[in-house]
Design a protein around this motif. Structure first.
Motif, PDB file in Angstrom:
ATOM      1  N   ARG A  59      -3.750  60.141 -18.775  1.00  0.00           N
ATOM      2  CA  ARG A  59      -3.746  61.480 -18.167  1.00  0.00           C
ATOM      3  C   ARG A  59      -2.348  61.883 -17.728  1.00  0.00           C
ATOM      4  O   ARG A  59      -1.893  63.006 -17.994  1.00  0.00           O
ATOM      5  N   GLU A  84     -12.468  68.031 -29.057  1.00  0.00           N
ATOM      6  CA  GLU A  84     -13.431  67.184 -28.358  1.00  0.00           C
ATOM      7  C   GLU A  84     -13.030  66.937 -26.908  1.00  0.00           C
ATOM      8  O   GLU A  84     -13.866  66.567 -26.094  1.00  0.00           O
ATOM      9  N   LEU A  85     -11.758  67.109 -26.604  1.00  0.00           N
ATOM     10  CA  LEU A  85     -11.264  66.984 -25.236  1.00  0.00           C
ATOM     11  C   LEU A  85     -10.537  68.256 -24.854  1.00  0.00           C
ATOM     12  O   LEU A  85      -9.906  68.911 -25.707  1.00  0.00           O
ATOM     13  N   TYR A  99     -11.459  60.661 -15.445  1.00  0.00           N
ATOM     14  CA  TYR A  99     -12.855  60.263 -15.647  1.00  0.00           C
ATOM     15  C   TYR A  99     -13.331  60.645 -17.042  1.00  0.00           C
ATOM     16  O   TYR A  99     -14.005  59.864 -17.720  1.00  0.00           O
ATOM     17  N   ARG A 100     -12.953  61.838 -17.512  1.00  0.00           N
ATOM     18  CA  ARG A 100     -13.349  62.277 -18.858  1.00  0.00           C
ATOM     19  C   ARG A 100     -12.684  61.393 -19.912  1.00  0.00           C
ATOM     20  O   ARG A 100     -13.312  61.018 -20.916  1.00  0.00           O
ATOM     21  N   LEU A 101     -11.430  61.041 -19.707  1.00  0.00           N
ATOM     22  CA  LEU A 101     -10.738  60.171 -20.652  1.00  0.00           C
ATOM     23  C   LEU A 101     -11.367  58.781 -20.694  1.00  0.00           C
ATOM     24  O   LEU A 101     -11.484  58.175 -21.756  1.00  0.00           O
ATOM     25  N   GLN A 102     -11.776  58.285 -19.520  1.00  0.00           N
ATOM     26  CA  GLN A 102     -12.397  56.966 -19.487  1.00  0.00           C
ATOM     27  C   GLN A 102     -13.695  56.955 -20.281  1.00  0.00           C
ATOM     28  O   GLN A 102     -13.969  56.011 -21.041  1.00  0.00           O
ATOM     29  N   ARG A 103     -14.510  57.978 -20.129  1.00  0.00           N
ATOM     30  CA  ARG A 103     -15.793  58.029 -20.826  1.00  0.00           C
ATOM     31  C   ARG A 103     -15.600  58.265 -22.324  1.00  0.00           C
ATOM     32  O   ARG A 103     -16.305  57.673 -23.149  1.00  0.00           O
ATOM     33  N   THR A 104     -14.636  59.098 -22.686  1.00  0.00           N
ATOM     34  CA  THR A 104     -14.453  59.420 -24.101  1.00  0.00           C
ATOM     35  C   THR A 104     -13.759  58.298 -24.853  1.00  0.00           C
ATOM     36  O   THR A 104     -14.161  57.927 -25.964  1.00  0.00           O
ATOM     37  N   PRO A 118      -7.409  66.902 -19.867  1.00  0.00           N
ATOM     38  CA  PRO A 118      -8.616  66.155 -19.459  1.00  0.00           C
ATOM     39  C   PRO A 118      -8.377  65.349 -18.192  1.00  0.00           C
ATOM     40  O   PRO A 118      -7.249  64.919 -17.899  1.00  0.00           O
ATOM     41  N   SER A 119      -9.422  65.133 -17.441  1.00  0.00           N
ATOM     42  CA  SER A 119      -9.343  64.305 -16.239  1.00  0.00           C
ATOM     43  C   SER A 119      -9.396  62.827 -16.614  1.00  0.00           C
ATOM     44  O   SER A 119      -9.754  62.459 -17.739  1.00  0.00           O
TER      45      SER A 119
END
Length: 316
Positions: free
Chosen positions: A304, A279-280, A287-292, A284-285
């Motif tokens: 990160r 799923e990641l 921003y992607r970690l924050q949203r997920t 991961p960036s």
């Protein structure tokens, strides 16, 4: 001549029977006498009518009171209190910001330095009269010696303020001037001011027959004592302000090494699970970690960095 039989009467259909019955019911209803209204029923006294109205009102109120919608609305007092609480929370969060704390410290330091220099100036001006009496040495008023005696304290005070002002300014820049020569110059001027103020009012400096009083001596040495206190305390205060930690380094450490905290550890484990399931991505960036993960950006940066430094999930 034979009689002619009439045509047989056709039987009515069910629709016609139903329509006839409906018309008959309407005719009977229109001819029936109207029922008397409740208010016009026999025996309806004024008391009965009032009680009947109260009962009807009670039924309506019971139906309305069962609805809790009005209780869910915020009253003006609740909205005012909620607004004040949100404002207090935002002010508290702003007060914890490193930049705001640095600005508050700089403003307080400027205020303290200004108050200290003003107090030092007033203290030195207070001792001017005592120094003038010492320097005049009984000269006649408005004589050259009497006039020039008023200049003794000002030029010593200006020289002292130059040294104190320089030390104060350099202290605000985080580079205090602790040169022993400057310290000796300060104490020399302060000692001269104190001595010239105190000597005419000591038992050895008073004219013969003049009684000695402690109150008069303390009154004339008050200015030099205040000046000594300010000159001694101001460098210490400024050094303390220069060494203040406003939390910027702690915040930077939290962003870079946030994996050491309990919350970030749980987020890291969750991120590893999502990476393993696909799923990641592997790196991961933030921003992607924050949203997920649904976390704050600071925690996302910490996760990160931890994943990048972990040989099992990222590249070191």
């Amino acid at each position: 001549m034979s009689a002619v039989n009439p045509d047989p009467i056709p039987e009515p259909t069910p629709e016609e029977v139903a329509r006839g019955l409906a018309e008959l019911e309407r005719h009977v209803a229109s001819q029936a006498p109207a029922a008397p209204a409740p208010a016009e029923s026999p025996g309806a006294t004024r008391r009965v009518l009032r009680l009947r109205a109260e009962v009807a009102e009670a039924h309506q109120l019971a139906d309305l009171q069962a609805d809790d919608t009005p209780l869910m609305l915020d009253t003006p007092k609740v909205r005012k209190r909620r607004k004040a609480a949100q404002e207090a929370a935002r002010l508290h969060a702003l007060a914890q910001d490193p930049q705001m704390r640095a600005w508050q410290a700089a403003r307080m330091r400027r205020l303290l330095v200004t108050a200290a220099l003003v107090s030092l100036t007033l203290a030195l001006a207070w001792s001017t009269a005592g120094v003038q009496a010492f320097a005049a040495d009984g000269a006649k008023p408005w004589s050259p010696s009497w006039v020039f005696a008023w200049l003794v304290e000002p030029f010593m005070s200006l020289a002292l303020l130059v040294v104190v002002g320089a030390r104060a300014y350099m202290g605000t820049r985080g580079q205090p001037l602790n040169n022993p020569i400057l310290t000796r110059i300060e104490w020399l001027f302060l000692g001269l001011t104190l001595g010239m103020n105190a000597w005419p009012y000591t038992p050895w400096g008073l004219p013969d027959g003049t009684p000695f009083t402690v109150s008069r001596l303390v009154l004339h040495i008050l200015g030099p004592i205040v000046a000594v206190a300010i000159v001694t305390a101001l460098p210490i205060i400024l050094a303390a302000f220069a060494n203040l930690d406003h939390g910027s380094r702690a915040t930077l450490t939290g962003l870079t090494y946030g994996a050491n905290t309990g919350v970030s550890t749980a987020l890291i484990e969750r991120a590893r699970t999502l990476i393993a399931s696909g799923e990641l991505p592997a790196e991961p960036s933030a921003y992607r970690l924050q949203r997920t993960l649904g976390c704050a950006m600071d925690d996302a940066r910490a996760v990160r960095d931890a994943l990048r430094n972990d040989p099992t999930t990222g590249k070191d």
